[in-house]
Design an enzyme around this catalytic site. Structure first.
Site, PDB file in Angstrom:
ATOM      1  N   LYS A   1       8.642   2.271  -6.293  1.00 15.85           N
ATOM      2  CA  LYS A   1       7.668   2.970  -7.135  1.00 15.85           C
ATOM      3  C   LYS A   1       7.097   4.147  -6.339  1.00 15.85           C
ATOM      4  O   LYS A   1       6.258   3.960  -5.459  1.00 15.85           O
ATOM      5  CB  LYS A   1       6.558   2.022  -7.573  1.00 15.85           C
ATOM      6  CG  LYS A   1       5.556   2.622  -8.553  1.00 15.85           C
ATOM      7  CD  LYS A   1       4.561   1.565  -9.021  1.00 15.85           C
ATOM      8  CE  LYS A   1       3.561   2.162  -9.990  1.00 15.85           C
ATOM      9  NZ  LYS A   1       2.684   3.155  -9.347  1.00 15.85           N
TER      10      LYS A   1
ATOM     11  N   CYS B   1     -11.628   9.003  37.827  1.00 15.82           N
ATOM     12  CA  CYS B   1     -12.242   8.526  36.584  1.00 15.82           C
ATOM     13  C   CYS B   1     -11.942   7.040  36.414  1.00 15.82           C
ATOM     14  O   CYS B   1     -10.771   6.647  36.345  1.00 15.82           O
ATOM     15  CB  CYS B   1     -11.692   9.304  35.388  1.00 15.82           C
ATOM     16  SG  CYS B   1     -12.328   8.721  33.798  1.00 15.82           S
TER      17      CYS B   1
ATOM     18  N   CYS C   1      -9.786  14.465  30.591  1.00 16.32           N
ATOM     19  CA  CYS C   1     -10.553  14.338  31.825  1.00 16.32           C
ATOM     20  C   CYS C   1      -9.540  14.433  32.963  1.00 16.32           C
ATOM     21  O   CYS C   1      -8.595  13.635  33.020  1.00 16.32           O
ATOM     22  CB  CYS C   1     -11.282  12.995  31.876  1.00 16.32           C
ATOM     23  SG  CYS C   1     -12.074  12.691  33.479  1.00 16.32           S
TER      24      CYS C   1
ATOM     25  N   SER D   1       2.098   3.771 -19.361  1.00 22.86           N
ATOM     26  CA  SER D   1       1.943   3.277 -17.993  1.00 22.86           C
ATOM     27  C   SER D   1       2.568   1.891 -17.918  1.00 22.86           C
ATOM     28  O   SER D   1       3.148   1.400 -18.893  1.00 22.86           O
ATOM     29  CB  SER D   1       0.465   3.232 -17.609  1.00 22.86           C
ATOM     30  OG  SER D   1      -0.227   2.352 -18.472  1.00 22.86           O
TER      31      SER D   1
ATOM     32  N   TYR E   1      -9.869   0.193  -7.511  1.00 18.97           N
ATOM     33  CA  TYR E   1      -9.692   0.516  -8.928  1.00 18.97           C
ATOM     34  C   TYR E   1      -8.983  -0.640  -9.636  1.00 18.97           C
ATOM     35  O   TYR E   1      -9.372  -1.052 -10.744  1.00 18.97           O
ATOM     36  CB  TYR E   1      -8.880   1.807  -9.085  1.00 18.97           C
ATOM     37  CG  TYR E   1      -8.691   2.245 -10.515  1.00 18.97           C
ATOM     38  CD1 TYR E   1      -7.642   1.743 -11.275  1.00 18.97           C
ATOM     39  CD2 TYR E   1      -9.553   3.154 -11.107  1.00 18.97           C
ATOM     40  CE1 TYR E   1      -7.463   2.122 -12.598  1.00 18.97           C
ATOM     41  CE2 TYR E   1      -9.387   3.538 -12.423  1.00 18.97           C
ATOM     42  CZ  TYR E   1      -8.340   3.025 -13.167  1.00 18.97           C
ATOM     43  OH  TYR E   1      -8.183   3.403 -14.465  1.00 18.97           O
ATOM     44  N   ASP E   2      -7.942  -1.197  -9.001  1.00 26.00           N
ATOM     45  CA  ASP E   2      -7.201  -2.307  -9.602  1.00 26.00           C
ATOM     46  C   ASP E   2      -8.108  -3.508  -9.850  1.00 26.00           C
ATOM     47  O   ASP E   2      -7.963  -4.203 -10.868  1.00 26.00           O
ATOM     48  CB  ASP E   2      -6.037  -2.720  -8.697  1.00 26.00           C
ATOM     49  CG  ASP E   2      -4.912  -1.696  -8.681  1.00 26.00           C
ATOM     50  OD1 ASP E   2      -4.836  -0.894  -9.632  1.00 26.00           O
ATOM     51  OD2 ASP E   2      -4.122  -1.699  -7.715  1.00 26.00           O
TER      52      ASP E   2
ATOM     53  N   LYS F   1       2.989  -4.424  -7.410  1.00 22.30           N
ATOM     54  CA  LYS F   1       2.163  -3.624  -6.515  1.00 22.30           C
ATOM     55  C   LYS F   1       2.097  -4.274  -5.134  1.00 22.30           C
ATOM     56  O   LYS F   1       1.845  -5.468  -4.999  1.00 22.30           O
ATOM     57  CB  LYS F   1       0.741  -3.474  -7.090  1.00 22.30           C
ATOM     58  CG  LYS F   1       0.668  -2.717  -8.404  1.00 22.30           C
ATOM     59  CD  LYS F   1       1.107  -1.269  -8.268  1.00 22.30           C
ATOM     60  CE  LYS F   1       0.080  -0.435  -7.540  1.00 22.30           C
ATOM     61  NZ  LYS F   1      -1.134  -0.159  -8.303  1.00 22.30           N
TER      62      LYS F   1
ATOM     63  N   LYS G   1      12.568  -3.347 -14.443  1.00 24.42           N
ATOM     64  CA  LYS G   1      12.844  -3.109 -15.861  1.00 24.42           C
ATOM     65  C   LYS G   1      13.960  -4.030 -16.347  1.00 24.42           C
ATOM     66  O   LYS G   1      14.928  -4.275 -15.618  1.00 24.42           O
ATOM     67  CB  LYS G   1      13.272  -1.647 -16.087  1.00 24.42           C
ATOM     68  CG  LYS G   1      12.212  -0.619 -15.724  1.00 24.42           C
ATOM     69  CD  LYS G   1      12.732   0.796 -15.887  1.00 24.42           C
ATOM     70  CE  LYS G   1      11.675   1.822 -15.490  1.00 24.42           C
ATOM     71  NZ  LYS G   1      12.182   3.212 -15.582  1.00 24.42           N
TER      72      LYS G   1
END
Length: 714
Positions: free
Chosen positions: A141, A474, A469, A104, A58-59, A357, A333
């Protein structure tokens, strides 16, 4: 429009297109198509809670549209996805118009982009404040669901989702079920002896403002998410793909009681409109909110410069798996509010904040097949064979599917488009299918009846999620077991690694571990790559291993749940393999650190005749099967409860189960997980179940918490 197919085509096109060289005539249809795709994905993500692509994909689409709109501003429509926030409110809930939009955040994907954002902010402040270097506030985040909580006269009046940033959903009754959200604002009581931080002292919280909007994130802890999905699968429901979807789905339940049962949590990260004076900085605002009774993230930091911010981002990208909640980045911020006011916002994001991100850890790809892997203990694990896909800089072509119940519970089919997650350094895992991308050609999968390595029937133990098993011959088990047996933490046989283990088994030279000590030089010289020196070194390493400590041999046998630490613990309480083989589950559980699963695994292993035969053969061939003098021996228990065995059941009034067990062990007693005639006491609290009933039937003395505490003083 087929959203999945069209998105794949667009992503392929973007791989082959230089956006900085495209002309306006080519850009116009591309911008329109990108906007259409992004609207479709936003609707699925924010409204339906059913995304069909990973966040990173999406980014890529979003950043491509941003790039084209920046080059050709006339092509940017007023309703472009780059100017919107999230999706529309659900019709099932009444709509709420936010008095101030919940914007956003713009994204940065590396340190250079963070520095560029910071320099733009400095330039934006220069006209009024001069050459300033503003301090910043950073915090993880949280990958959850944004909420706006309105308080009037100190009481919760309304809870609303972000929605599209301007109009959200009224979820007040659901918000009231989240215990972390105060129904009435009040400073929490802090003991005078408690350590203080700036959060404990900044901001005047002696009285609540007349009206305030508190903004934050509702989320589901990873541990809660796993329990929720397990319960959904057990009830025949469909599990959620990730904690964010689970949080959104839990808040959007029509019945608030369902929301209450989900265990949502909350972190406050800021405020909206406030009637009255508010702190002058973001950091002080967070401290103010904490003093008013709101949870804030413990990892929030105030940084004096952008270099410290970048170090913080890099640190948490490496440490994100330490947290019991999902984070997908760091929020940065500008600290001072007057600086924030000066910088303002663009159409959909503030200029004074940005989201760093982390590298993508999810992607979507095609499930080509499901293979089976046989481990050294016989456990059979399904393995996803994938169309190769890049996740976080690594190409992934295989991923775990955990067990058969995981596949059927999530309805994962061969041919599905699936979401694949790569978390930290662990093996990638298939999260679930993208059901909307199905064509009808996908094939359901079931566990086959026979072992893929030896053809013997496989079994599933009662109460166990895995198939096994149990064949003693084996070859797949033998190869892995032999490699493990020779590893450094076990018998430390130099020269016997994965490749040699495979050679020895496939040549028919080793069928069980004791065969290793019957090898001769002439057996090995015929193998590929074996010369006299290599043969001599391997045989010397095998001979030397006979003198390894008992704990190394026990670890090397590959008993389920017996790692190096557990092996050492068992050897402290048993002086030989013969003594350990004779132990009962209750006797093993009485050892501090040995749980019921481990005890059962040890007893069942020694109950298997071929395993006992292997142990006896190893002893006859000269392998040490007894505790060496230098290995530690468990001290005899001392204290008022020495020799007494306890079982804990139910919830005690003040003590946790762990605290009660620790007290008993410190006083010389032992704690087991099951009740038998040898049990001295059963300590029962609220909601005690079958253990209490069995104790009553056997005549075992039953204690409450007060009775237990009295024993420590007698």
């Amino acid at each position: 429009m087929n959203l999945v197919v069209d998105t794949e085509a667009m992503l392929d096109r973007l791989e082959q297109t230089a956006l900085d060289e495209i002309v306006e005539g080519e850009a116009r249809p591309l911008v329109a198509r990108l906007a259409t795709l992004l609207r479709g994905h936003s609707h699925r993500y924010y409204v339906l809670d059913a995304p069909v692509i990973a966040d990173a994909e999406y980014d890529r689409l979003f950043r491509a549209l941003q790039t084209l709109e920046a080059r050709f501003p006339d092509l940017a429509a007023p309703d472009s996805p780059t100017r919107r926030v999230g999706g529309e409110a659900l019709d099932a809930f009444s709509k709420v118009r936010h008095p101030v939009p919940l914007l956003s955040l713009a994204n940065a994907f590396d340190g250079d982009e963070l520095r560029a954002w910071y320099e733009r902010a400095r330039r934006g402040l220069a006209g009024r404040f001069g050459d300033v270097t503003p301090a910043l506030v950073v915090e993880p985040k949280i990958d959850g669901l944004a909420l706006a909580l309105t308080y009037a006269d100190g009481r919760l009046a309304r809870g609303a989702t972000r929605g599209n940033g301007r109009v959200g959903e009224d979820v007040t009754e659901h918000v009231k079920t989240i215990r972390a959200i105060p129904l009435r604002m009040a400073p929490p009581a802090v003991p005078a002896s408690a350590p203080t931080t700036l959060f404990d002292t900044v901001g005047d919280a002696t009285s609540a403002p007349a009206r305030i909007e508190v903004r934050g994130e509702a989320y589901l802890a990873k541990s809660t998410f796993e329990r929720l999905n397990d319960a959904l699968v057990e009830e025949g429901g469909k599990p959620f793909a990730n904690p964010r979807n689970a949080a959104a789905g839990s808040l959007r339940q029509l019945d608030p009681q369902v929301t209450a049962a989900r265990g949502l949590r909350f972190f406050a990260y800021g405020v909206g409109p406030v009637e009255g004076e508010e702190p002058p900085t973001q950091y002080e605002t967070l401290g103010w909110l904490r003093r008013l009774g709101f949870p804030t993230n413990e990892h929030i930091r105030r940084c004096e410069n952008i270099d410290d911010v970048i170090r913080y981002c890099n640190e948490w990208e490496a440490r994100r798996d330490e947290l019991d909640y999902e984070i997908d980045g760091v929020v940065v911020k500008i600290d001072r509010r007057e600086y924030q006011d000066e910088l303002g916002a663009v159409a959909n994001a503030p200029r004074w904040a940005i989201a760093y991100k982390f590298a993508a850890r999810e992607a979507t790809t095609r499930l080509l097949d499901i293979a089976l892997n046989v481990g050294r203990t016989g456990v059979i694990k399904p393995l996803a064979i994938l169309e190769p896909v890049g996740i976080g800089g690594v190409t992934v072509s295989k991923a775990t599917l955990h067990n058969a119940d995981y596949i059927t519970g999530r309805d994962i089919r061969i041919g599905d488009r699936v979401i694949v997650k790569r978390a930290g350094d662990v093996i990638p895992q298939v999260v679930g299918p993208v059901e909307s991308a199905r064509t009808g050609e996908e094939q359901p999968w079931t566990m086959p009846p026979d072992c893929p390595a030896c053809g013997e029937p496989i079994v599933r133990l009662e109460g166990d999620a895995d198939f096994y098993c149990v064949s003693a011959v084996c070859p797949a088990q033998t190869k892995r077991l032999l490699e493990h047996y020779a590893s450094r933490g076990a018998m430390d046989i130099v020269g016997l690694g994965e490749k040699v283990a495979v050679q020895l088994v496939e040549a028919g030279l080793v069928h069980t571990l004791d065969d290793l000590y019957r090898l001769r030089a002439e057996d090995l010289l015929g193998l590929d790559g074996f010369k006299e020196k290599k043969v001599e070194n391997l045989l010397r390493g095998i001979a030397t291993s006979k003198r390894r400590p008992l704990r190394a041999l026990l670890f090397g046998l590959g008993i389920r749940f017996v790692g190096a630490t557990v092996a050492a613990l068992l050897v402290e309480h048993h002086d030989s393999l013969a003594a350990l083989a004779a132990a009962t589950p209750d006797e093993l559980e009485a050892i501090n650190g040995i749980g019921p699963e481990t005890a059962r695994g040890v007893v069942e292993w020694f109950a298997h005749a071929p395993n006992r035969a292997t142990v006896e053969a190893l002893r006859e061939l000269g392998v040490n099967t007894e505790r060496l003098p230098e290995e530690p021996v468990a001290a005899e228990p001392q204290g008022p409860l020495a020799g007494r065995t306890f079982v804990l059941t139910g919830t005690l009034p003040t003590l946790t189960r762990e605290a009660a067990k620790a007290k008993i062990l410190a006083a010389g007693g032992s704690v087991t997980g099951s009740v038998s005639a040898k049990t001295d006491f059963v300590v029962a609290g609220d909601s005690a179940g079958s253990k209490l009933q069995k104790a009553q039937a056997l005549g075992v003395r039953i204690l409450d918490e007060a009775d237990l505490l009295a024993l420590f003083t007698t």
